[in-house]
Design a protein around this motif. Structure first.
Motif, short mmCIF file in Angstrom:
data_model
loop_
_atom_site.label_atom_id
_atom_site.label_comp_id
_atom_site.label_asym_id
_atom_site.label_seq_id
_atom_site.Cartn_x
_atom_site.Cartn_y
_atom_site.Cartn_z
N ILE A 126 29.20 -42.46 3.72
CA ILE A 126 29.13 -42.20 2.28
C ILE A 126 30.41 -41.48 1.85
CG2 ILE A 126 26.61 -42.04 2.28
CD1 ILE A 126 27.01 -38.96 2.06
N THR A 127 30.68 -41.52 0.55
CA THR A 127 31.83 -40.82 -0.03
C THR A 127 31.35 -39.55 -0.71
OG1 THR A 127 32.95 -42.93 -0.37
CG2 THR A 127 33.80 -41.04 -1.56
N VAL A 128 32.01 -38.45 -0.43
CA VAL A 128 31.60 -37.13 -0.91
C VAL A 128 32.63 -36.61 -1.90
CG1 VAL A 128 31.24 -34.74 -0.17
CG2 VAL A 128 30.32 -36.59 1.19
N ALA A 129 32.15 -35.96 -2.98
CA ALA A 129 33.04 -35.40 -4.00
C ALA A 129 33.68 -34.11 -3.50
CB ALA A 129 32.27 -35.14 -5.29
N MET A 130 34.95 -33.92 -3.87
CA MET A 130 35.70 -32.75 -3.41
C MET A 130 36.82 -32.47 -4.43
SD MET A 130 37.96 -32.66 0.08
CE MET A 130 36.67 -33.51 0.95
N ASN A 131 37.08 -31.19 -4.71
CA ASN A 131 38.14 -30.88 -5.67
C ASN A 131 39.50 -30.79 -4.98
OD1 ASN A 131 38.13 -28.42 -4.40
ND2 ASN A 131 37.18 -27.30 -6.06
N LYS A 132 40.54 -30.42 -5.73
CA LYS A 132 41.90 -30.39 -5.18
C LYS A 132 42.08 -29.32 -4.12
CE LYS A 132 44.01 -32.22 -9.40
NZ LYS A 132 44.95 -31.93 -10.50
N ARG A 133 41.27 -28.28 -4.18
CA ARG A 133 41.38 -27.18 -3.21
C ARG A 133 40.54 -27.44 -1.96
NH1 ARG A 133 39.12 -22.90 -4.66
NH2 ARG A 133 38.05 -23.56 -6.55
N HIS A 134 40.02 -28.64 -1.83
CA HIS A 134 39.22 -29.04 -0.67
C HIS A 134 37.99 -28.15 -0.48
CE1 HIS A 134 42.02 -32.09 0.84
NE2 HIS A 134 42.99 -31.26 0.45
N THR A 135 37.29 -27.95 -1.58
CA THR A 135 36.02 -27.24 -1.53
C THR A 135 35.07 -27.92 -2.53
OG1 THR A 135 34.95 -25.08 -1.67
CG2 THR A 135 36.66 -25.55 -3.29
N VAL A 136 33.84 -27.45 -2.59
CA VAL A 136 32.86 -28.06 -3.50
C VAL A 136 33.12 -27.60 -4.93
CG1 VAL A 136 31.08 -28.37 -1.75
CG2 VAL A 136 31.22 -26.21 -2.97
N PHE A 137 32.65 -28.35 -5.91
CA PHE A 137 32.87 -28.01 -7.32
C PHE A 137 32.03 -26.81 -7.75
CE2 PHE A 137 34.23 -32.44 -7.25
CZ PHE A 137 35.43 -32.35 -7.94
N HIS A 138 30.83 -26.70 -7.20
CA HIS A 138 29.93 -25.60 -7.60
C HIS A 138 28.93 -25.37 -6.48
CE1 HIS A 138 26.70 -28.54 -8.32
NE2 HIS A 138 27.64 -29.30 -8.86
N GLU A 139 28.15 -24.33 -6.62
CA GLU A 139 27.13 -24.00 -5.63
C GLU A 139 26.04 -25.07 -5.63
OE1 GLU A 139 23.86 -20.46 -4.93
OE2 GLU A 139 25.83 -19.94 -5.77
N ALA A 140 25.60 -25.46 -4.44
CA ALA A 140 24.57 -26.49 -4.32
C ALA A 140 23.69 -26.18 -3.12
CB ALA A 140 25.20 -27.87 -4.16
N ILE A 141 22.44 -26.62 -3.22
CA ILE A 141 21.48 -26.44 -2.12
C ILE A 141 20.95 -27.82 -1.75
CG2 ILE A 141 19.26 -25.47 -1.43
CD1 ILE A 141 19.81 -23.12 -3.26
N GLY A 142 21.07 -28.15 -0.46
CA GLY A 142 20.54 -29.41 0.04
C GLY A 142 19.26 -29.19 0.82
N ARG A 143 18.32 -30.10 0.64
CA ARG A 143 17.01 -29.97 1.29
C ARG A 143 16.67 -31.25 2.05
NH1 ARG A 143 16.58 -27.36 -3.64
NH2 ARG A 143 15.75 -25.22 -3.57
N ALA A 144 16.02 -31.04 3.20
CA ALA A 144 15.52 -32.16 4.00
C ALA A 144 14.42 -31.62 4.91
CB ALA A 144 16.63 -32.80 4.82
N GLY A 145 13.17 -32.00 4.63
CA GLY A 145 12.06 -31.48 5.41
C GLY A 145 11.95 -29.97 5.24
N ALA A 146 11.91 -29.25 6.35
CA ALA A 146 11.85 -27.80 6.31
C ALA A 146 13.22 -27.15 6.31
CB ALA A 146 11.04 -27.28 7.49
N SER A 147 14.28 -27.95 6.33
CA SER A 147 15.65 -27.41 6.35
C SER A 147 16.16 -27.24 4.92
CB SER A 147 16.59 -28.34 7.12
OG SER A 147 16.21 -28.40 8.47
N LYS A 148 16.94 -26.18 4.73
CA LYS A 148 17.54 -25.89 3.44
C LYS A 148 18.92 -25.29 3.71
CE LYS A 148 15.12 -23.69 0.08
NZ LYS A 148 14.58 -22.51 -0.63
N VAL A 149 19.97 -25.88 3.13
CA VAL A 149 21.34 -25.45 3.39
C VAL A 149 22.02 -25.12 2.07
CG1 VAL A 149 23.58 -26.14 4.32
CG2 VAL A 149 21.50 -26.84 5.49
N LEU A 150 22.65 -23.96 2.02
CA LEU A 150 23.39 -23.51 0.84
C LEU A 150 24.87 -23.81 1.04
CD1 LEU A 150 23.71 -21.81 -1.81
CD2 LEU A 150 23.95 -19.81 -0.31
N LEU A 151 25.49 -24.44 0.03
CA LEU A 151 26.92 -24.74 0.02
C LEU A 151 27.54 -24.03 -1.18
CD1 LEU A 151 26.67 -28.59 0.67
CD2 LEU A 151 27.07 -26.82 2.37
#
Length: 228
Positions: A126-151
């Motif tokens: 898959i292709t992932v979005a990324m800004n010029k500073r090679h970091t994420v645009f904003h805070e995001a939380i990903g979920r899958a089953g019982a797992s939860k990851v903060l970016l």
């Protein structure tokens, strides 16, 4: 005189008989030599084909994907005949430029399981979005089953604050400055799913502007109709 002539005739007939018997023997020898050479020729052809295929593989274009094996575990399945033992491998690949994928492979031997995992990972890129500073645009939380990851975006020079599975996925995707935190279960597969879910849930500023412009134009058109 007659005896001499009879002797000459007898020797001539003997020589003719020898020639006639020698001819088919020579033909047999030639056939046998040809038959013996055929398998050697086949082996030579096979060697040439193997060399050509190996050369083609070497000359084939190499992609920029880097591969990482995250986890290899031993699994078993109970059947009527007993337990079937196999190995499961989890692999992640990426080009450090916004493309990343993961896959699982199962086999009776570890090398075959790794090959299958990498093959499946190449199918799930898959292709992932990324800004010029090679970091994420904003805070995001990903979920899958019982797992939860903060970016969370980080300033330049911070590096990747992550460990284990999350670090592998984020590095191969191409991020350089990023805060991460695991807020749930630490199952490897669910964590990979959660990281990718968080990266995919980002809102890109350009697309948000376009959506707001469309909404504002539609609102203006609706207010004009109401005024009329």
């Amino acid at each position: 005189m007659l005896d001499n002539e009879n002797k000459v005739e007898a020797t001539a007939t003997v020589e003719e008989n020898k020639a006639t018997t020698a001819a088919p023997a020579k033909e047999k020898e030639v056939k046998e030599s040809k038959d013996s050479k055929q398998p050697n020729n086949r082996r030579a052809d096979r060697r040439d084909n193997k060399r050509s295929t190996s050369n083609n593989r070497r000359n084939a274009p190499v992609d920029n994907f880097e591969e990482k094996i995250i986890k290899i575990k031993h699994i078993s399945k109970t059947t009527k005949g007993g337990r079937r033992m196999r190995f499961s491998a989890l692999a992640v690949i990426g080009d450090h430029n916004g493309r990343v994928g993961f896959g699982i492979g199962k086999a009776t031997e570890v090398p075959n399981a790794i090959k299958k995992a990498i093959k499946n990972a190449r199918k799930n890129i898959i292709t992932v979005a990324m800004n010029k500073r090679h970091t994420v645009f904003h805070e995001a939380i990903g979920r899958a089953g019982a797992s939860k990851v903060l970016l969370k975006p980080a300033p330049e020079g911070t590096g990747i604050i992550a460990g284990g599975v999350i670090r592998a996925v984020v590095e191969l995707a191409g991020f350089k400055d990023l805060y991460t935190k695991n807020l749930g279960s630490n199952t490897a597969l669910n964590m990979v799913f959660a990281v990718i879910d968080g990266l995919k849930s980002q809102l890109i500023p350009a697309k948000v502007k376009e959506a707001r412009a469309i909404e504002s134009s539609e609102a203006k058109a609706a207010t004009k109709k109401e005024d009329k």
